[in-house]
Scaffold this active site. Sequence first.
Site, PDB file in Angstrom:
ATOM      1  N   ARG A  62     -31.070 -39.811 -10.544  1.00  0.00           N
ATOM      2  CA  ARG A  62     -30.348 -40.439  -9.653  1.00  0.00           C
ATOM      3  C   ARG A  62     -29.141 -38.755  -9.163  1.00  0.00           C
ATOM      4  NH1 ARG A  62     -25.354 -43.300 -10.955  1.00  0.00           N
ATOM      5  NH2 ARG A  62     -25.980 -44.644  -9.597  1.00  0.00           N
ATOM      6  N   PHE A 114       2.763 -41.218  -5.743  1.00  0.00           N
ATOM      7  CA  PHE A 114       2.231 -39.766  -5.578  1.00  0.00           C
ATOM      8  C   PHE A 114       2.718 -39.547  -4.136  1.00  0.00           C
ATOM      9  CE2 PHE A 114      -0.957 -42.219  -7.634  1.00  0.00           C
ATOM     10  CZ  PHE A 114      -0.683 -41.777  -8.242  1.00  0.00           C
ATOM     11  N   GLY A 127       9.039 -35.478  -5.135  1.00  0.00           N
ATOM     12  CA  GLY A 127       9.658 -33.789  -5.033  1.00  0.00           C
ATOM     13  C   GLY A 127      10.072 -33.014  -6.415  1.00  0.00           C
ATOM     14  N   CYS A 144      -2.875 -50.631 -13.800  1.00  0.00           N
ATOM     15  CA  CYS A 144      -4.236 -50.466 -14.353  1.00  0.00           C
ATOM     16  C   CYS A 144      -4.584 -51.090 -16.164  1.00  0.00           C
ATOM     17  CB  CYS A 144      -5.520 -49.234 -13.944  1.00  0.00           C
ATOM     18  SG  CYS A 144      -4.915 -47.855 -15.710  1.00  0.00           S
ATOM     19  N   GLN A 174       8.917 -45.978  -3.291  1.00  0.00           N
ATOM     20  CA  GLN A 174      10.259 -45.138  -3.586  1.00  0.00           C
ATOM     21  C   GLN A 174      10.939 -44.729  -2.958  1.00  0.00           C
ATOM     22  OE1 GLN A 174       5.486 -42.806  -3.498  1.00  0.00           O
ATOM     23  NE2 GLN A 174       7.416 -40.948  -3.915  1.00  0.00           N
ATOM     24  N   GLU A 216       4.612 -32.787  -9.624  1.00  0.00           N
ATOM     25  CA  GLU A 216       3.489 -32.197  -9.063  1.00  0.00           C
ATOM     26  C   GLU A 216       3.131 -30.129  -9.607  1.00  0.00           C
ATOM     27  OE1 GLU A 216       5.215 -34.022  -4.615  1.00  0.00           O
ATOM     28  OE2 GLU A 216       7.195 -33.006  -5.891  1.00  0.00           O
TER      29      GLU A 216
END
Length: 1312
Positions: free
Chosen positions: A385, A784, A1070, A82, A753, A1247
């Site tokens: 809105r 992810f 992991g 991005c 991955q 994670e």
Amino acid sequence: MGEIDRGIPQVGGCGACVVLISKYDPTTDEVTEFSASSCLTLVNSVNFCSVTTSEGIGNTRDGYHPVQQRLSGFHASQCGFCTPGMCMSIFSALVKADKPKPGGEPAAPPGFSKLTSCEAEHAVSGNLCRCTGYRPIIDACKSFAADVDLEDLGLNTFWKKGCADVGKLPEYSADSVCTFPDFLKSEIKSLIPPEVITGDDSSWFHPQSIRELHSLSDSDWFDDNSVKIVASNTGSGVYKDQDLHDKYIDIKGIPELSVINRSSKGVEIGAAVSIAKAIEVFSDGTPVFSKIADHLSKVATPFVRNTATIGGNLIMAQRLEFPSDIATVLLAAGSTVTIATASKKMLCLTLEEFLEQPPCDVRTILLSVSVPDWGSENVIFETSRASPRPFGNAVSYVNSAFLARTSLYAASGGILIEDICLAFGAYGGNHAIRARKVEEFLKGKSVSAPVILEAVRLLKEAILPSEGTTHPEYRVSLAVSFLFSFLSSLANGLDEPAKAIAPNGSCANGIMNGSVKSSPQKHVEVASDYLPIRSRQEMVFNDEYKPVGKPVMKAGVELQASGEAVYVDDIPAPKDCLYGAFIYSTHPHAHIKSVNFKSSLASQKVITVISAKDIPNDGANIGSSFPMFGDEALFGDPVSEFAGQNIGIVIAETQQYAYMAAKQAMIEYSTEKLEPPILTIEDAIQHDSYFHTPPFLAPTQIGDFDKEMSKADHKILSGEVKLESQYYFYMETQTALAIPDEDNCITVYSSTQTPEVTQGVIAKCLGIPLHNVRVITRRVGGGFGGKAMKGCHVACAVAVAAFKMRRPVRMYLDRKTDMIMAGGRHPMKAKYSVGFKSDGTLTALRLDLGINAGISPDISAMMPMSIIGALKKYNWGALSFDVKVCKTNMSSKSAMRAPGDVQGSFIAEAIIEHVASMLGADTNAVRKKNLHGIDSLKVFYGDAAGEEPTYSLVTMFDKLAASPEYKQRVAAVERFNGGSRWKKRGISCVPITYEVRLRATPGKVSILNDGSIAVEVGGIEIGQGLWTKVKQMAAFGLGPLCPDGEGPLDMVRVIQADSLSMIQGGFTGGSTTSENSCEAVRLSCAELVERLMPIKKSLEATSGTRPSWTALIAQATMASVNLAAHAYWKPDPSFVSYLNYGAGVSEVEVDVLTGAMTILRSDLVYDCGQSLNPAVDLGQVEGAFVQGVGFFTNEEYATNADGLVINDGTWTYKIPTVDTIPKQLNVELINSAPDHKRVLSSKASGEPPLLLASSVHCAMREAIRAARKEFAVDSPLTFQMDVPATMATVKELCGLDVVERHLESLSAAAKA
């Protein structure tokens, strides 16, 4: 007609492909710049324009731009996909802010822009990022703002805390980039603009008048299907093209469509005027116009508003039932439109008449919109809105606009409504409407509670969502809330819902847009949506293993910022390359009888269709496989087993042709002799449809449930909680390129991955040896977990196609196909029974859990252990469970960041809150009482518990929940709730425990003759900073050979993964891949040190000085020393897993009227041990937390009755954005006691922090509880609150009818 981007299939919703477009007017010698989404911008539409990309403002060769350098230095890029779009959004904002204004204005201070901090936050409001959590991006952007306090900005490489100085930032100059070069200006001046093209062999027409347009539409070749009339093409981001077009008619050159006329009567705006330009026009006008401008600034995104037109928006509303905000707002303002019909008639209609007409045909052209000037005397105008994102980039659940003329009512001194217009849209009707009956009722009345109550009753008869509209009751309730808020502001003595909102405050997330009235404003506070974003980071830096432990900049980050970083789809297409797109089933269980194609332009582009019959005879129909778990088919053949299953691959000469051709597929199904599909957990249990969990993965029960349950003073015998799925939303969708080679070999470039697993699956699919398959992965644009098993399918698909065609084949899934096929997080349903003492001590828990795994095993067998592992963070006394992994006719679910752990941790919190509610006790007291001591921790977790000094959870929880500040905040929340009826706050503190496992991992370090170092590891760089940590570890490992004891970090390069070069690479997941890879590299370096140390000592003895690094390597080369070392690190069998700990406090504010939620503040404390790189770990904590916030709040993973995903793009699936993250995000990384069993005493960070996001959900529950207490005394304060808790869910739990009940009570009191 192709778009100008590099192929990102996002359809304008993510901002990854933003560019700056510059137009030059030779008559005035002026350049106009604006940002645009390149994936929506047709190439011919930028004729005579200059297009500036991120690489255009800075690159490796010419030097990087300060925007790129500051994003890099503020650690604001992870996977990097991005980042070029972020750069261009920021750069565009700087260009706009620093453009000379008429009359001049003071220059910005040196090093700064004229951009304000508020504008900086909004600059990237339309850009999506799945990795960083946005905070560092905002800080980088704010570093250009002259009104920023630099000390408030977060961790960066430019200064240490307390030493902020603009002089230390990369220097910024407003004129450093020329957006329209002089040679282009000269070229334009020398050219005569072309006349309209009329030849039948042309594809792009540019009429200069309405007459020319009619002439084109009357041509024999004009066809509704093959000809597209465009002004900006942004509508294709919502309504995707279903076929190719061979002709385009660009109407921007028609003067009548670009008019802007101001007069005393009002404003006329041409239909081709951009929304951004319309905002400028309305902003410079009367108060009503200003409110229109403010509302329009919440429509779409900055880079879409710059090109999207007012007319296009209204035409979509009229023709396609588009839920337009613009139509609603202009309808209330009494607008009229001028249209040219197919019969060449010019008609002037009210906007209401226009919307109510039958849908216009393509030959009908909207010419202009006229909005009357209402003045400001006794006029009240408000807009509202409700949407998941305050700053825009999200369609409204409901929008409204109200305009009233009022006068003082002499009898009561109140306000009398003389005339009123009430417009509502996006609620599920065909178009925006006026609530005529309500208007007639209100005219001539003075507002009171009984009057509002009757108006609400009439309104509910008018707002009728059509069948199939999502959340219909919620939408009706929103309309009621908006009307109530508006009318309450006109009544004396009523509790005005908008009283806490600033003048001209937010209209987003269901907040009123403010009003224009002659009476004094009552508003005094800033809306929570508009609070500035603040942050604080605290961490300890360690020099023991330098450069390991330093917050060095991410490896390759500036390449990512400039757009030079090469992802799979950036690899230049090989000669004769073909492109593929999946044809997928829409039926959950059916025979595939045939696949045919509609007669269309796109179907003519089909070269062939690859299916199961094209798999080599020695191969197998396999698309993914995980050792010991099972396989998933590549093709649904001969039976499709779930909606979304691949049944064929269209092959064409371009990716666009392939996309479009796949849409032409017509599949004939048969369900003869097939059982009905199993779609739900309940269906699977009824049919005993399960996957087996291997014994070595089955979690262990604790204690005697019946015995311990009998000791309980209280019991909850039946509790329930449900959690839905979550889509990965990596920014780079699944992609692969396969190139056939000699001797039945094939090379596959895959965004994966798991290169090793992918290699094995391709080999099995093609029936060839593993050594014939090379899988190469350089970097992944977000994973992810979704680029693990799910990436195999795309790699296998292109491999089969390339093998068959003997030509290179590549695929890059469009976002819709990716979302439909990717699977995502496991949905589950938990039922529990729990026993506890009167003091809150837990005695026993029984959990019955159903997991919807989908059609194939994937990694679902690992879920029970993960779920129960996270649940065990509390001492339940005895723990009994029955976990069923259900096989259903759904897309298979796979690992997604913190798989199972996030659900298990949340289930534990739901139970704890239920227990506390039953006891009427403080939830944190119950949490604290049931946190483990070291003895019970070892009972529940075994060897993973480690030694007592490493158990830091209780300390961290107390640091937050027992602090004086927390108690003060709890008291402040109670005071706020006591004084606020329509907004409620909640605060909650949540602990987490997360077990990670170490894995055997390879590493290789090679020193080249010039001293540069190439490192290979099994792990893949997916944005988690693996390459960065590995580089640091290599420098540390080679440090003993260097004169200053610190290795040559700048000479280390980590090279792309190659499954034939680095075997046994395993998988990246992991949370421990970085540390595993680092340890393998350290061992490799140790071997090299052992070989090189004698030479170093010999040189020292000869010269009497320490040799330089290059001199040492030169001597070693001459001595024929092996300068490459390979290690395969295996964890000690006695230490294969360890526990991670953290705690988080979140405070939220809930709007009772709309269900909107704002995270006011989150404080996270996370134990990452002795961090290998604090900047990387900080980014992981923040990014994981914000991704978790999406799971727990607004990410609604919806499917139809057949299990096919329907929230299948950026338009319907809403991940967090800049405007939905905490307004204050504080993170502290603590370093627990050293444990040398871990890699340099470090801990995982990728994670575990995601689990902390449950603190937001728990805080929302507290706020909802306060609302239920306020409005429904008899309503139970114990209630089920599932995941995600969307706006509709929150509103429903607060009460869909709170307005009516409130008004009824006021009316009854008035009568009494």
